[in-house]
Design a protein around this motif. Structure first.
Motif, PDB file in Angstrom:
ATOM      1  N   GLN A  11      -0.188  -1.576  -3.299  1.00 28.54           N
ATOM      2  CA  GLN A  11       0.397  -2.786  -2.717  1.00 28.54           C
ATOM      3  C   GLN A  11       1.900  -2.711  -2.945  1.00 28.54           C
ATOM      4  O   GLN A  11       2.377  -2.947  -4.050  1.00 28.54           O
ATOM      5  N   GLY A  12       2.631  -2.332  -1.912  1.00 25.42           N
ATOM      6  CA  GLY A  12       4.076  -2.132  -2.039  1.00 25.42           C
ATOM      7  C   GLY A  12       4.348  -1.011  -3.025  1.00 25.42           C
ATOM      8  O   GLY A  12       3.749   0.070  -2.940  1.00 25.42           O
ATOM      9  N   ALA A  13       5.208  -1.255  -3.978  1.00 24.96           N
ATOM     10  CA  ALA A  13       5.561  -0.223  -4.943  1.00 24.96           C
ATOM     11  C   ALA A  13       4.513  -0.118  -6.051  1.00 24.96           C
ATOM     12  O   ALA A  13       4.457   0.859  -6.786  1.00 24.96           O
ATOM     13  N   ARG A  15       0.736   0.189  -7.725  1.00 24.99           N
ATOM     14  CA  ARG A  15      -0.572   0.744  -7.374  1.00 24.99           C
ATOM     15  C   ARG A  15      -1.474   0.920  -8.585  1.00 24.99           C
ATOM     16  O   ARG A  15      -1.024   1.062  -9.718  1.00 24.99           O
ATOM     17  N   THR A  41      -5.559  -7.803  -8.275  1.00 18.98           N
ATOM     18  CA  THR A  41      -5.758  -6.789  -7.230  1.00 18.98           C
ATOM     19  C   THR A  41      -7.171  -6.213  -7.306  1.00 18.98           C
ATOM     20  O   THR A  41      -7.819  -5.992  -6.282  1.00 18.98           O
ATOM     21  N   ARG A  50      -8.614  -6.935  -0.069  1.00 17.88           N
ATOM     22  CA  ARG A  50      -7.539  -5.954  -0.148  1.00 17.88           C
ATOM     23  C   ARG A  50      -8.148  -4.581   0.103  1.00 17.88           C
ATOM     24  O   ARG A  50      -9.107  -4.205  -0.568  1.00 17.88           O
TER      25      ARG A  50
ATOM     26  N   LYS B  95       1.259  -8.560  10.147  1.00 12.04           N
ATOM     27  CA  LYS B  95       2.417  -7.667  10.215  1.00 12.04           C
ATOM     28  C   LYS B  95       2.075  -6.589  11.233  1.00 12.04           C
ATOM     29  O   LYS B  95       0.992  -6.031  11.180  1.00 12.04           O
TER      30      LYS B  95
END
Lengths: 230, 277
Positions: A11-13, A15, A41, A50, B95
């Motif tokens: 998730q973005g930077a 993990r 998460t 997710r 998105k």
């Protein structure tokens, strides 16, 4: 049973890599970790909210990795409860049953049963807004259990409660644990709460999840597979 | 180094100006605008008489314009919600590649000069595809063109309003609904849309009132033919152009009344049950 087999979630930077653990049927597992460590998460990945980059999630032996949240049959209580504000408390509790086209009489019975157990009968006709933290959590728990899921995911259910409400909610969760009808994964950063409830105590360590009762600190290697402690 | 003198480091205790000065300042700054609005309406009221108003309403072409305005605005509002709700939800939750571009495109009708919009619509319906459509349903200079001209602008406001509305609704509730057994579709209908009720009402009011005042695109795309494409702003324009100031004013006042009524009604509907009214 919840079997998480080497899942990776990005998730973005941030993990999580190769996360593995197993929660046997009817057992109560608590997942600990610092704020922002990725506990939520893990829960969201199991609930299907997710996507996982790799690995498998098996619930009661069924591979649900690619299934929609609805198909997983998992009861989920988010941190803020996320009650449906346009509905009454009763309608919130009945919602998963209405979606499943359950007979109205059976829905009524189930709602009464849950409300009695959770001590929220007096709230049934109220709109689900401006409730206390404890009331919100009880209703959210009742709603998540209404359709008799075999798996229950709780995201910090006690964090927003004052001491007294926390104690009564803990009692509710202990009853749930004693009944052994659902496998529970409860996320928290509260040590005493975890010790009191957990059959299996897990901890997010670095990028993965380890058994907190057997794992040495500092962190284990990322590929460690944690066997069921129970 | 010597100890700093206590006197030099102890700041003066603050002596704030009284709070009412602040509020008075705000009231004066904003008051000019409120005064302008009220003064305009009062001036209109003094310039006309109930007799003029009744006389205007009695004329068949003005009655036609009232009816066409009411009907076209209502149809436009429904169409604007029809696209505003799905587009607003999409823009709020998803998105995707080209989202920035889409966002810009959706704002074009808001910033485009009204005459340019009307001209563009006129040209669009002269293209081969436009002409093919017109062979089935005549549009240019006919009443359907009024709705299309109104819709082209009103929908942009509806999309924007709905997007902000969905932005303010936490995605958490629909996620929970999905874990409880809902498809994305059911979660939207049963959980998200009921929470967006106020936003839908605001979008409808905005679309309706924008459409009521729409004139530029209608003049170009629909023309100003009496008893055919005449809406209330067209009436004001036509009456002014023949020097009939009384009738123009009477119709203007009528529009002010209707617009205010719609505003008050929707406010009341929107605030009822919230404890604010």
């Amino acid at each position: 049973m919840i079997l998480v087999d080497r899942i990776s979630v990005a998730q973005g930077a941030f993990r999580l890599d190769e996360v593995s653990f197993r929660i046997e049927p009817g057992r109560y597992a608590v997942l600990m970790g610092r704020t922002g460590s990725g506990k939520t998460t893990v829960i969201e990945a199991i609930a299907g909210l997710r996507p996982v980059a790799s690995g498998r999630i098996l619930l009661d032996g069924r591979d649900v990795t690619r299934l929609s949240p609805a198909e997983r049959g998992v009861g989920y209580v988010p941190q803020d409860g996320a009650l449906f504000p346009t509905m009454t408390v009763q309608e919130n509790l009945a919602f998963p049953l209405v979606i499943r086209n359950v007979r109205p009489a059976a829905i009524r019975d189930r709602v009464q049963e849950l409300a009695g157990w959770l001590h929220i009968t007096h709230l049934l006709d109220r709109r689900a807004v401006r409730l206390s933290g404890g009331e919100t959590q009880r209703i959210a728990l009742g709603r998540a259990l209404a359709f008799h899921p075999r798996i229950l995911l709780l995201d910090e259910p006690l964090s927003a409660l004052d001491e007294e409400t926390r104690e009564s909610m803990l009692a509710v969760l202990e009853t749930l644990k004693r009944r052994k009808e659902v496998s529970v994964l409860h996320v928290t950063h509260h040590r005493t709460e975890a010790e009191r409830l957990a059959d299996l105590l897990l901890r997010v360590e670095g990028r993965t999840v380890v058994d907190a009762r057997t794992a040495p600190t500092p962190p284990m290697a990322a590929d460690a597979f944690v066997p069921d402690a129970c | 180094m010597s100890e700093p003198n206590a006197e030099t480091i102890r700041p003066d205790s603050p002596r704030p100006s009284p709070e009412w000065v602040f509020w008075l300042g705000l009231s004066i700054l904003g008051g000019f605008y409120v005064l302008l609005i009220v003064a305009m309406i009062i001036a209109d009221l003094f310039y006309t008489t109930p007799g003029h108003l009744l006389e205007a309403i009695a004329r068949p072409e003005i009655r036609f314009a009232i009816l066409l305005s009411l009907i076209s605005c209502t149809i436009t509002t429904i169409l604007s919600l029809w696209v505003g709700i799905p587009l607003g939800y999409l823009m709020s939750r998803k998105k995707f590649i080209g989202k920035g571009l889409l966002d810009t495109i959706l704002d074009i009708p808001i910033v485009l000069p009204p005459l340019v919009l009307g001209l563009s619509l006129l040209i669009l319906f002269q293209t081969p595809i436009g002409q093919a459509i017109q062979r089935v349903v005549p549009i240019t200079y006919q009443w359907p063109s009024v709705i299309i001209a109104q819709f082209a602008v009103a929908a942009a406001f509806s999309v924007r309003t709905m997007r902000v509305t969905f932005d303010q609704i936490s995605p958490r509730t629909e996620q929970v609904a999905m874990t409880l057994g809902c498809s994305r579709h059911q979660a939207f209908w049963y959980v998200v849309l009921p929470q967006a009720g106020r936003g839908v009402l605001t979008a409808a009011t905005l679309s309706w009132s924008r459409s009521l005042g729409e004139f530029g695109p209608i003049l170009i795309f629909s023309g100003a033919t009496r008893m055919r494409t005449e809406v209330l702003p067209t009436t004001v324009f036509l009456e002014l152009s023949i020097g009939n100031l009384e009738a123009a004013l009477a119709v203007s006042l009528l529009m002010i009344f209707v617009a205010t009524f719609v505003l008050v009604l929707t406010r009341w509907l929107g605030l009822r049950g919230t404890g604010l009214l």
